[in-house]
Design a protein around this motif. Structure first.
Motif, PDB file in Angstrom:
ATOM      1  N   SER A 120      88.569  39.556  75.617  1.00 12.28           N
ATOM      2  CA  SER A 120      88.132  38.599  76.636  1.00 12.28           C
ATOM      3  C   SER A 120      86.631  38.694  76.850  1.00 12.28           C
ATOM      4  O   SER A 120      86.003  39.723  76.585  1.00 12.28           O
ATOM      5  CB  SER A 120      88.871  38.841  77.956  1.00 12.28           C
ATOM      6  N   PHE A 121      86.051  37.607  77.348  1.00 12.15           N
ATOM      7  CA  PHE A 121      84.615  37.534  77.617  1.00 12.15           C
ATOM      8  C   PHE A 121      84.380  36.755  78.894  1.00 12.15           C
ATOM      9  O   PHE A 121      85.240  35.988  79.348  1.00 12.15           O
ATOM     10  CB  PHE A 121      83.884  36.870  76.446  1.00 12.15           C
ATOM     11  N   ASN A 122      83.208  36.953  79.467  1.00 14.88           N
ATOM     12  CA  ASN A 122      82.797  36.189  80.642  1.00 14.88           C
ATOM     13  C   ASN A 122      81.673  35.216  80.328  1.00 14.88           C
ATOM     14  O   ASN A 122      81.579  34.151  80.929  1.00 14.88           O
ATOM     15  CB  ASN A 122      82.354  37.140  81.763  1.00 14.88           C
ATOM     16  N   THR A 123      80.794  35.571  79.409  1.00 19.25           N
ATOM     17  CA  THR A 123      79.655  34.734  79.050  1.00 19.25           C
ATOM     18  C   THR A 123      79.679  34.432  77.559  1.00 19.25           C
ATOM     19  O   THR A 123      80.376  35.101  76.776  1.00 19.25           O
ATOM     20  CB  THR A 123      78.327  35.435  79.394  1.00 19.25           C
ATOM     21  N   ILE A 124      78.896  33.444  77.158  1.00 17.00           N
ATOM     22  CA  ILE A 124      78.815  33.093  75.741  1.00 17.00           C
ATOM     23  C   ILE A 124      78.233  34.249  74.946  1.00 17.00           C
ATOM     24  O   ILE A 124      78.640  34.499  73.805  1.00 17.00           O
ATOM     25  CB  ILE A 124      77.979  31.822  75.554  1.00 17.00           C
ATOM     26  N   LEU A 125      77.296  34.986  75.540  1.00 22.32           N
ATOM     27  CA  LEU A 125      76.721  36.140  74.854  1.00 22.32           C
ATOM     28  C   LEU A 125      77.794  37.179  74.547  1.00 22.32           C
ATOM     29  O   LEU A 125      77.826  37.757  73.447  1.00 22.32           O
ATOM     30  CB  LEU A 125      75.614  36.765  75.708  1.00 22.32           C
ATOM     31  N   GLU A 126      78.694  37.410  75.488  1.00 22.32           N
ATOM     32  CA  GLU A 126      79.786  38.350  75.245  1.00 22.32           C
ATOM     33  C   GLU A 126      80.723  37.824  74.164  1.00 22.32           C
ATOM     34  O   GLU A 126      81.241  38.598  73.344  1.00 22.32           O
ATOM     35  CB  GLU A 126      80.560  38.597  76.540  1.00 22.32           C
ATOM     36  N   ALA A 127      80.950  36.515  74.150  1.00 19.00           N
ATOM     37  CA  ALA A 127      81.794  35.922  73.112  1.00 19.00           C
ATOM     38  C   ALA A 127      81.175  36.126  71.730  1.00 19.00           C
ATOM     39  O   ALA A 127      81.883  36.426  70.758  1.00 19.00           O
ATOM     40  CB  ALA A 127      81.991  34.437  73.394  1.00 19.00           C
ATOM     41  N   GLN A 128      79.860  35.961  71.628  1.00 16.88           N
ATOM     42  CA  GLN A 128      79.166  36.178  70.364  1.00 16.88           C
ATOM     43  C   GLN A 128      79.319  37.623  69.898  1.00 16.88           C
ATOM     44  O   GLN A 128      79.534  37.887  68.707  1.00 16.88           O
ATOM     45  CB  GLN A 128      77.684  35.847  70.514  1.00 16.88           C
ATOM     46  N   LYS A 129      79.234  38.578  70.812  1.00 12.71           N
ATOM     47  CA  LYS A 129      79.338  39.997  70.452  1.00 12.71           C
ATOM     48  C   LYS A 129      80.729  40.328  69.915  1.00 12.71           C
ATOM     49  O   LYS A 129      80.865  41.133  68.992  1.00 12.71           O
ATOM     50  CB  LYS A 129      79.015  40.870  71.664  1.00 12.71           C
ATOM     51  N   ILE A 130      81.764  39.696  70.488  1.00 16.15           N
ATOM     52  CA  ILE A 130      83.120  39.932  69.996  1.00 16.15           C
ATOM     53  C   ILE A 130      83.229  39.486  68.541  1.00 16.15           C
ATOM     54  O   ILE A 130      83.825  40.172  67.703  1.00 16.15           O
ATOM     55  CB  ILE A 130      84.147  39.180  70.865  1.00 16.15           C
ATOM     56  N   TYR A 131      82.624  38.355  68.235  1.00 15.30           N
ATOM     57  CA  TYR A 131      82.630  37.838  66.867  1.00 15.30           C
ATOM     58  C   TYR A 131      81.884  38.771  65.918  1.00 15.30           C
ATOM     59  O   TYR A 131      82.387  39.105  64.837  1.00 15.30           O
ATOM     60  CB  TYR A 131      82.002  36.447  66.845  1.00 15.30           C
ATOM     61  N   THR A 132      80.691  39.198  66.306  1.00 13.80           N
ATOM     62  CA  THR A 132      79.857  40.004  65.408  1.00 13.80           C
ATOM     63  C   THR A 132      80.377  41.427  65.242  1.00 13.80           C
ATOM     64  O   THR A 132      80.065  42.084  64.244  1.00 13.80           O
ATOM     65  CB  THR A 132      78.410  40.051  65.928  1.00 13.80           C
ATOM     66  N   MET A 133      81.167  41.916  66.191  1.00 13.82           N
ATOM     67  CA  MET A 133      81.717  43.270  66.071  1.00 13.82           C
ATOM     68  C   MET A 133      82.798  43.371  65.001  1.00 13.82           C
ATOM     69  O   MET A 133      83.053  44.447  64.469  1.00 13.82           O
ATOM     70  CB  MET A 133      82.291  43.721  67.420  1.00 13.82           C
ATOM     71  N   GLU A 134      83.441  42.261  64.691  1.00 12.54           N
ATOM     72  CA  GLU A 134      84.494  42.289  63.688  1.00 12.54           C
ATOM     73  C   GLU A 134      83.907  42.471  62.286  1.00 12.54           C
ATOM     74  O   GLU A 134      82.795  42.036  62.005  1.00 12.54           O
ATOM     75  CB  GLU A 134      85.328  41.011  63.743  1.00 12.54           C
ATOM     76  N   THR A 135      84.686  43.110  61.423  1.00  6.18           N
ATOM     77  CA  THR A 135      84.223  43.411  60.075  1.00  6.18           C
ATOM     78  C   THR A 135      84.607  42.346  59.060  1.00  6.18           C
ATOM     79  O   THR A 135      84.243  42.451  57.891  1.00  6.18           O
ATOM     80  CB  THR A 135      84.815  44.760  59.626  1.00  6.18           C
ATOM     81  N   LEU A 136      85.346  41.328  59.487  1.00 11.05           N
ATOM     82  CA  LEU A 136      85.815  40.298  58.567  1.00 11.05           C
ATOM     83  C   LEU A 136      84.791  39.176  58.429  1.00 11.05           C
ATOM     84  O   LEU A 136      83.987  38.927  59.333  1.00 11.05           O
ATOM     85  CB  LEU A 136      87.140  39.714  59.064  1.00 11.05           C
ATOM     86  N   TYR A 159      77.369  24.405  70.244  1.00  9.24           N
ATOM     87  CA  TYR A 159      76.151  24.565  69.458  1.00  9.24           C
ATOM     88  C   TYR A 159      75.475  25.904  69.737  1.00  9.24           C
ATOM     89  O   TYR A 159      74.815  26.454  68.861  1.00  9.24           O
ATOM     90  CB  TYR A 159      75.202  23.397  69.738  1.00  9.24           C
ATOM     91  N   THR A 160      75.654  26.430  70.935  1.00 15.01           N
ATOM     92  CA  THR A 160      75.128  27.771  71.227  1.00 15.01           C
ATOM     93  C   THR A 160      75.844  28.810  70.379  1.00 15.01           C
ATOM     94  O   THR A 160      75.219  29.704  69.801  1.00 15.01           O
ATOM     95  CB  THR A 160      75.301  28.109  72.715  1.00 15.01           C
ATOM     96  N   LEU A 161      77.165  28.702  70.294  1.00 17.04           N
ATOM     97  CA  LEU A 161      77.937  29.623  69.459  1.00 17.04           C
ATOM     98  C   LEU A 161      77.611  29.423  67.980  1.00 17.04           C
ATOM     99  O   LEU A 161      77.460  30.391  67.230  1.00 17.04           O
ATOM    100  CB  LEU A 161      79.432  29.418  69.693  1.00 17.04           C
ATOM    101  N   ALA A 162      77.531  28.168  67.564  1.00 19.21           N
ATOM    102  CA  ALA A 162      77.298  27.873  66.155  1.00 19.21           C
ATOM    103  C   ALA A 162      75.997  28.485  65.648  1.00 19.21           C
ATOM    104  O   ALA A 162      75.913  28.915  64.490  1.00 19.21           O
ATOM    105  CB  ALA A 162      77.287  26.362  65.932  1.00 19.21           C
ATOM    106  N   SER A 163      74.986  28.548  66.499  1.00 16.38           N
ATOM    107  CA  SER A 163      73.699  29.100  66.087  1.00 16.38           C
ATOM    108  C   SER A 163      73.698  30.622  66.026  1.00 16.38           C
ATOM    109  O   SER A 163      72.763  31.219  65.494  1.00 16.38           O
ATOM    110  CB  SER A 163      72.602  28.630  67.048  1.00 16.38           C
ATOM    111  N   ALA A 164      74.751  31.244  66.575  1.00 16.57           N
ATOM    112  CA  ALA A 164      74.779  32.702  66.650  1.00 16.57           C
ATOM    113  C   ALA A 164      75.792  33.343  65.716  1.00 16.57           C
ATOM    114  O   ALA A 164      75.833  34.568  65.587  1.00 16.57           O
ATOM    115  CB  ALA A 164      75.075  33.140  68.084  1.00 16.57           C
ATOM    116  N   ILE A 165      76.642  32.540  65.058  1.00 13.42           N
ATOM    117  CA  ILE A 165      77.655  33.086  64.160  1.00 13.42           C
ATOM    118  C   ILE A 165      77.377  32.619  62.738  1.00 13.42           C
ATOM    119  O   ILE A 165      76.545  31.742  62.518  1.00 13.42           O
ATOM    120  CB  ILE A 165      79.076  32.680  64.601  1.00 13.42           C
ATOM    121  N   THR A 166      78.081  33.199  61.787  1.00 11.34           N
ATOM    122  CA  THR A 166      77.802  32.916  60.381  1.00 11.34           C
ATOM    123  C   THR A 166      78.819  31.992  59.724  1.00 11.34           C
ATOM    124  O   THR A 166      78.650  31.631  58.564  1.00 11.34           O
ATOM    125  CB  THR A 166      77.751  34.234  59.583  1.00 11.34           C
TER     126      THR A 166
END
Length: 273
Positions: A157-173, A189-196
């Motif tokens: 779970s997350f509270n902010t978009i920044l926390e949501a981005q960290k959950i994504y980047t912590m995964e190894t897949l 678009y905020t998420l799209a710019s922060a993920i791969t």
């Protein structure tokens, strides 16, 4: 009235196993331990998103976790976390034998039990614990299950978009596809710019991207409307993306009307079943 399939695993068969001819044929399915993830997917669920559509799509895919493009992780906004978990769990039913007896699935369940990790399975009346989809609700990433497909989905779970981005980047897949359920297009678009990930589906599922693929192949920015969807290609942080979302007032999804009784609007491709 629904007909019970011939290979249905009844509670009587579970509690009183017999040695006669099995009711299902495992030779029809691949139960060999899988080595690589086949294009894993990630899901973001915000409090203003369609929780029912997200829960339905996630739960259905969790019943066949070793098919191509399986869901591996989901990040849910904290305010709707418990509600979303219950919506997903209520849609759980018994997985087929080739899933329950898959070596990766059995190994993951044993690792969860030995590691004292919190997870959610179907209610007893819907499926036995060893033959249910598994939603891991504890703070673990998929590295906990080694590098091969685990057969389970991890939820954080997350509270902010920044926390949501960290959950994504912590995964190894390496996630090929990301699904985002939110009514605010700015968060997309905020998420799209922060993920791969390359493909992002917003409030929709399994949409054919053929209309936009030629422009993506040419690395050309383009936006177009087709069959009720907005398609676009754009470059964000050096990565070309494909973003898809419905532009109609009703979320577009696959027809769920009974066979031969479809009442959908053929022009708008909107299912009203």
């Amino acid at each position: 009235m629904c007909e019970i399939p011939e290979n249905f695993l009844t509670s009587d068969l579970v509690h009183h196993p017999r040695c006669d001819k099995p009711k299902f044929d495992l030779s029809l399915h691949n139960t060999v331990s899988s080595k690589l993830w086949a294009h894993a997917r990630f899901m973001f669920v915000f409090e203003n998103g369609d929780l029912n559509l997200a829960a339905h799509y996630l739960a259905e895919r969790m019943h066949e976790p070793f098919e191509p493009f399986p869901f591996a992780c989901v990040a849910v906004q904290q305010s709707v976390r418990d509600d979303f978990i219950e919506r997903v769990r209520s849609r759980f039913h018994q997985v087929k034998p080739h899933v329950a007896m898959h070596p990766n699935f059995e190994r993951s369940l044993n690792e969860l039990k030995m590691g004292n990790v919190k997870y959610v399975v179907a209610k007893n009346e819907n499926a036995p614990p060893f033959a249910s989809p598994i939603l891991v609700t504890d703070n673990v990433i998929h590295l906990f299950f080694s590098s091969s497909p685990s057969g389970v989905v991890t939820l954080k779970s997350f509270n902010t978009i920044l926390e949501a981005q960290k959950i994504y980047t912590m995964e190894t897949l390496a996630f090929d596809v990301v699904h985002i359920f939110d009514e605010s297009i700015t968060s997309v678009y905020t998420l799209a710019s922060a993920i791969t990930s390359i493909q992002l589906y917003v409030n929709c599922v399994d949409v054919c991207t053929m209309p936009i693929l030629p422009y993506y192949g040419m690395r050309q920015c383009r936006a177009l409307l087709h069959d009720g969807y907005h398609f676009e290609t754009l470059e964000l942080n050096g990565i070309w993306r494909i973003i898809v979302f419905p532009y109609t007032t009703t979320l577009v999804h696959a027809c769920i009307c009974p066979k031969g009784q479809c009442t959908c609007n053929a022009d708008n491709k909107v299912c009203v079943g």
